[in-house]
Every structure is written in C-alpha cells, then in structure tokens.
Design a protein around this motif. Structure first.
Motif, short mmCIF file in Angstrom:
data_model
loop_
_atom_site.label_atom_id
_atom_site.label_comp_id
_atom_site.label_asym_id
_atom_site.label_seq_id
_atom_site.Cartn_x
_atom_site.Cartn_y
_atom_site.Cartn_z
N THR A 297 0.80 -1.22 0.04
CA THR A 297 0.01 -0.29 0.14
C THR A 297 0.99 1.23 0.14
OG1 THR A 297 -1.72 -1.15 1.00
CG2 THR A 297 -1.80 1.16 1.25
N ALA A 298 0.57 2.21 -1.08
CA ALA A 298 1.32 3.40 -0.98
C ALA A 298 1.31 4.08 0.51
CB ALA A 298 0.82 4.18 -2.02
N PRO A 299 2.25 4.79 0.90
CA PRO A 299 2.53 5.37 2.04
C PRO A 299 1.59 6.74 2.18
CG PRO A 299 4.47 5.98 1.02
CD PRO A 299 3.74 4.84 -0.03
N LEU A 300 1.09 7.24 1.12
CA LEU A 300 0.59 8.46 1.04
C LEU A 300 -0.47 8.46 -0.20
CD1 LEU A 300 0.29 11.39 1.70
CD2 LEU A 300 2.12 12.21 -0.02
N THR A 301 -1.82 8.44 0.28
CA THR A 301 -2.68 8.58 -0.65
C THR A 301 -3.83 9.78 -0.33
OG1 THR A 301 -4.07 6.93 0.71
CG2 THR A 301 -2.93 6.05 -1.02
N GLY A 302 -4.63 10.22 -1.40
CA GLY A 302 -5.51 11.31 -1.28
C GLY A 302 -4.54 12.63 -1.11
N VAL A 303 -3.66 12.86 -1.77
CA VAL A 303 -2.83 14.15 -1.36
C VAL A 303 -3.54 15.33 -1.63
CG1 VAL A 303 -0.69 12.79 -2.30
CG2 VAL A 303 -2.03 14.13 -3.89
N ASP A 304 -3.52 16.20 -0.41
CA ASP A 304 -4.22 17.55 -0.59
C ASP A 304 -3.44 18.81 -0.20
OD1 ASP A 304 -6.34 19.38 -0.01
OD2 ASP A 304 -7.80 17.74 -0.21
N ASN A 305 -3.69 19.36 1.01
CA ASN A 305 -2.88 20.48 1.37
C ASN A 305 -1.39 20.16 1.65
OD1 ASN A 305 -5.41 22.37 3.49
ND2 ASN A 305 -5.33 21.85 1.28
N ILE A 306 -0.46 21.01 1.34
CA ILE A 306 0.96 20.62 1.69
C ILE A 306 1.44 21.98 2.41
CG2 ILE A 306 1.45 21.56 -0.69
CD1 ILE A 306 3.44 19.20 -0.50
N THR A 307 2.34 21.63 3.20
CA THR A 307 3.16 22.82 3.86
C THR A 307 4.54 22.41 4.13
OG1 THR A 307 3.02 24.55 5.55
CG2 THR A 307 2.54 22.48 6.28
N GLY A 308 5.45 23.50 4.54
CA GLY A 308 6.93 22.88 4.88
C GLY A 308 7.15 23.27 6.36
N SER A 309 8.42 22.83 6.75
CA SER A 309 8.76 23.17 8.22
C SER A 309 10.44 23.68 8.02
CB SER A 309 9.06 22.15 9.11
OG SER A 309 9.95 21.19 8.40
N THR A 310 10.88 24.35 8.95
CA THR A 310 12.15 25.09 8.85
C THR A 310 13.12 23.98 8.60
OG1 THR A 310 12.49 24.82 11.11
CG2 THR A 310 11.62 26.95 10.30
N SER A 311 12.94 22.63 8.72
CA SER A 311 13.87 21.66 8.65
C SER A 311 13.99 21.28 7.04
CB SER A 311 13.64 20.26 9.58
OG SER A 311 12.38 19.82 8.88
N GLY A 312 12.88 21.79 6.54
CA GLY A 312 12.88 21.21 4.95
C GLY A 312 12.01 20.37 4.71
N ASP A 313 11.41 19.64 5.78
CA ASP A 313 10.34 18.73 5.63
C ASP A 313 9.25 19.24 5.12
OD1 ASP A 313 12.19 16.93 6.94
OD2 ASP A 313 11.23 17.27 8.88
N LEU A 314 8.69 18.28 4.13
CA LEU A 314 7.14 18.40 3.66
C LEU A 314 6.23 17.83 4.37
CD1 LEU A 314 7.98 18.60 -0.10
CD2 LEU A 314 7.74 20.62 1.10
N PHE A 315 5.18 18.74 4.91
CA PHE A 315 3.76 17.81 5.48
C PHE A 315 2.85 17.96 4.52
CE2 PHE A 315 6.98 18.58 8.78
CZ PHE A 315 6.59 17.88 9.87
N VAL A 316 2.24 16.50 4.30
CA VAL A 316 1.01 16.50 3.28
C VAL A 316 -0.08 16.00 3.75
CG1 VAL A 316 0.55 15.47 0.79
CG2 VAL A 316 2.81 16.18 1.49
N ALA A 317 -1.10 16.57 3.77
CA ALA A 317 -2.37 16.21 4.22
C ALA A 317 -3.33 15.13 3.57
CB ALA A 317 -3.30 17.18 4.72
N GLU A 318 -3.84 14.35 4.00
CA GLU A 318 -4.80 13.41 3.17
C GLU A 318 -6.00 13.69 3.11
OE1 GLU A 318 -2.16 9.09 3.25
OE2 GLU A 318 -3.86 9.38 4.50
N ASP A 319 -6.67 13.86 1.91
CA ASP A 319 -8.01 13.76 1.78
C ASP A 319 -8.52 12.41 1.44
OD1 ASP A 319 -10.62 13.95 1.10
OD2 ASP A 319 -10.60 15.40 -0.56
N GLY A 320 -8.80 11.68 2.55
CA GLY A 320 -9.26 10.32 2.31
C GLY A 320 -8.02 9.52 2.96
N GLY A 321 -7.56 8.41 2.09
CA GLY A 321 -6.38 7.72 2.57
C GLY A 321 -6.82 7.14 4.05
N ASN A 322 -5.72 7.06 4.90
CA ASN A 322 -5.85 6.74 6.14
C ASN A 322 -5.93 7.81 7.09
OD1 ASN A 322 -5.42 4.05 5.86
ND2 ASN A 322 -3.31 4.40 5.58
N MET A 323 -6.54 8.99 6.63
CA MET A 323 -6.45 10.34 7.44
C MET A 323 -5.21 10.53 8.34
SD MET A 323 -9.61 12.11 7.31
CE MET A 323 -9.49 12.95 8.84
#
Length: 386
Positions: A297-323
């Motif tokens: 199973t893919a680690p990320l499904t229902g990609v939606d809103n996206i933001t970043g942190s000062t470390s350079g990490d991206l945080f991607v919210a799911e619309d659906g998927g596993n919430m």
C-alpha cells in the motif's frame, strides 16, 4: 535546500519499493510506520482526541464547527479548510478557510506567546467554498474560491482591513496559492481534472490589484522543461482560462501549493502525485507518485494540502487515505506523522506551523459524523525538527 526527485519506485523481491534510495516494505503501510521509517518514529495509540502521534507529541482540540472557540464568544465556521499562521508580536494568529457554499469565507484565532487563545473573529464573508489559499510575504491571507469562475480574495489576518477581491489573479476553480519573493510571483493551482498551473506576476510586488496571469506550458511527460505563457483573458469568460493557451500542461485536480528555496511543490489529487518545479533551472518532475508503488500500500494517498517546516520537511495532508499527515524529508523518507482514527468520512486540511515551529495546526473538515458542521481544528505540540 536542494531537493531532487524523491520517488524512484521498483519492485525488489516482490514486496518492497525504493523511494529515492530509501527501502520501503509495502506491508508496513497497512499499519503505522515502524520505528526508524520516519524521522519521528512509530505512531502511538490514539489519544483522547483520536489522534495517533509519535512519542513526545501531544494534541488538543482548539475549535469545533458551530461551537464557540474556547475563551471567546466567536462561533467557529463549518468545513474548516486551508490555513496559515502569522506572527503577532510575541504571539501568533491562525487563519482558516471555510469550504461551504454559500457563505464560505475565513476566520482567525489569536494566540498569546504561551499559546493560549486570546480571541477569534471573521476575516472574510460573503464568498463561496473557500478551499485552500496561501500567505503572502506582506502578511495577508489569499483565500481561494473553489468554484467555477471563482476569485482570489486578499484578507487581513488581524481583521482590521476589509478583504479585497483580486480580479487580476484570474477567474477559475482556484485551490491554493504560494508566493515567491525571488521572482515576485504567486503560483496558483486549479482543481479541475484538466486544470492548469498558473503564476500571477503583479505589476508592483506587494500589490495584487494589477498584473499578468500566466500558465505553465510543457509537454505531456512527467518531467522536463517548462515555460510561462500569458493568459489572454484572465476573467475566464466566455473561454475558460485553462483552454486559452495551446500547449498549457494539464494537471489532474490541483490541490496544495508550497514555495521554498527556488522550488515550488504542488499536489494533484486526481492521480495522487506531488510535483516539484525547479524554478531556477526551469524544470519540473514528480516528487511522489503512488502509481509507481507496485506492491503493498502506498504510504501517501489522497494528497491534498501541503506545507513545509524550517527543517525542509514537507507535510502533506490526506483527503481520504488513512486520514494522515505524512512527512517527506529532504533525504527522501516518506512516512506518516499523524493519523486521526474514526473519521473516515472526513479529510485533513489546513496544516500550518506556528512562527516558532513548535506547534502544528490543522483541521478535520467533517469530523466524526462526516458533516461540514462537525469540523474540528487541532493543535499538535512536540519536538519538531528545526
């Protein structure tokens, strides 16, 4: 920070996939990530708010749709969606859209330096289905209407100045916006199955009342070079903006958009992809594509809103998927950061970090009942990477 392609998938022994050199065991995604798969380790058991977090992190509910924000007399809006944080002296403000039609608009919650709520209020009214948006370098909030011939509204997070409709930014099914202070442009996504990716170049940086709307032009491949072409008629009538320029690249359901360090990332929910544009080189490529995961199973499904942190990490919210909100690190690790249990009829929206990077705000748009009147806005605190 320079980020190259994050995903190169291949089957290894029929049960694994390689993501940018990181080995992913397909079976791991049916359950929370195992220790070491992500920078924060395994997700723990659900807390009293139904949120599963890594060790050291805690959650609290900040607001619920239809109820007064604790410590204020203000009633929180329905269907909370895109959001952003703004420094306010020693405290901060979190702005959140309302994806309802009619009414829509946006609200804000004000915090003290200790993170206590000190106020809540309306910053935009009388609009329709305000989905995502984006913050500007001059500390305004761009709230986008996700309707046919929708507008972008520039709002004041402090609620002092009246919101202004920015007609020059075009009329289409707006989703998200991301400002680029280097090229002095604002990037815009379009939530259509054959939508485009746009940039708006204002005549004067810091003033969005006039400027040029452009569309990305590229081939049909998933990587290559791109150019920008002017949209002849930004008001989208009688010809839609996405069909006015020959060669404009089509994207399947544009969603979140985030800019940092000469790169803009955006998501397309229709094909579950994260794209990256190298603005300095003038090239684009996939950062994530779940169709290349050939087992498990893919680690990320229902990609939606996206933001970043000062470390350079991206945080991607799911619309659906596993919430889940998943993290994509600069060294190509993709893993769940949090999961909300018992809310499969909802979606996660509006992830945004407080100015000091110690708190993450986001919402479950429809909560446990799956209704827009049951939205929940959360705060997560903990040792985020800096």
């Amino acid at each position: 920070m320079e980020r190259r392609t994050l995903l190169r998938a291949a089957v290894l022994g029929g049960s694994s996939a390689v993501f940018g050199g990181t080995l992913w065991r397909g079976a791991a995604y049916a359950a929370p990530a195992q220790p070491g798969t992500g920078p924060y380790g395994a997700l723990g058991a659900a807390d009293s708010n139904g949120v599963r977090l890594p060790n050291g992190f805690t959650s609290q509910v900040m607001a619920r749709s239809g109820q007064t924000v604790p410590g204020t007399s203000y009633t929180w809006h329905n269907a909370p969606d895109g959001g952003a944080c703004y420094a306010d002296g020693t405290g901060w403000i979190y702005v959140s859209n309302s994806e309802t039609n009619p009414s829509g608009g946006a609200s804000a919650v004000k915090f003290s330096s200790a993170g206590a709520v000190t106020g809540a209020y309306r910053v935009l009214s009388g609009t329709r289905q305000n989905c995502a948006g984006g913050r500007t370098p001059w500390n305004t909030w761009l709230s986008c209407e996700e309707v046919s011939l929708g507008y972008v509204y520039e709002t004041d997070p402090w609620g002092v100045n009246a919101a202004v409709r920015r007609d020059a930014m075009g009329r289409f099914k707006h989703e998200a916006a991301a400002a680029d202070p280097v090229r002095e442009a604002v990037y815009l996504t379009e939530d259509e199955t054959n939508g485009c990716f746009y940039r708006f170049v204002p005549t004067s940086w810091g003033d969005l009342s006039a400027g040029t709307l452009q569309v990305l032009v590229a081939g049909t491949a998933t990587s290559g070079s791109f150019t920008w072409a002017n949209v002849p008629d930004p008001d989208g009538s009688p010809t839609t903006t996405r069909t006015q320029v020959s060669g404009s690249k089509k994207f399947n359901g544009g969603e979140g958009c985030h800019y940092a360090d000469d790169t803009v990332w955006f998501t397309t929910k229709g094909d579950n992809r994260v794209w990256q544009l190298d603005l300095a080189a003038g090239t684009y490529e996939l950062a994530y594509d779940d169709s290349l995961v050939t087992s498990g199973t893919a680690p990320l499904t229902g990609v939606d809103n996206i933001t970043g942190s000062t470390s350079g990490d991206l945080f991607v919210a799911e619309d659906g998927g596993n919430m889940e909100i998943c993290v994509i690190t600069p060294d190509d690790v993709i893993a769940p950061f949090l999961r909300i249990d018992g809310q499969s009829g909802s979606e996660i929206t509006g992830p945004a970090f407080s100015p000091d990077g110690t708190r993450l705000y986001f919402s479950s748009q429809r909560g446990t009942s799956g209704s827009s009147s049951a939205g929940i806005t959360y705060e997560v605190r903990g040792p985020f990477r800096s």
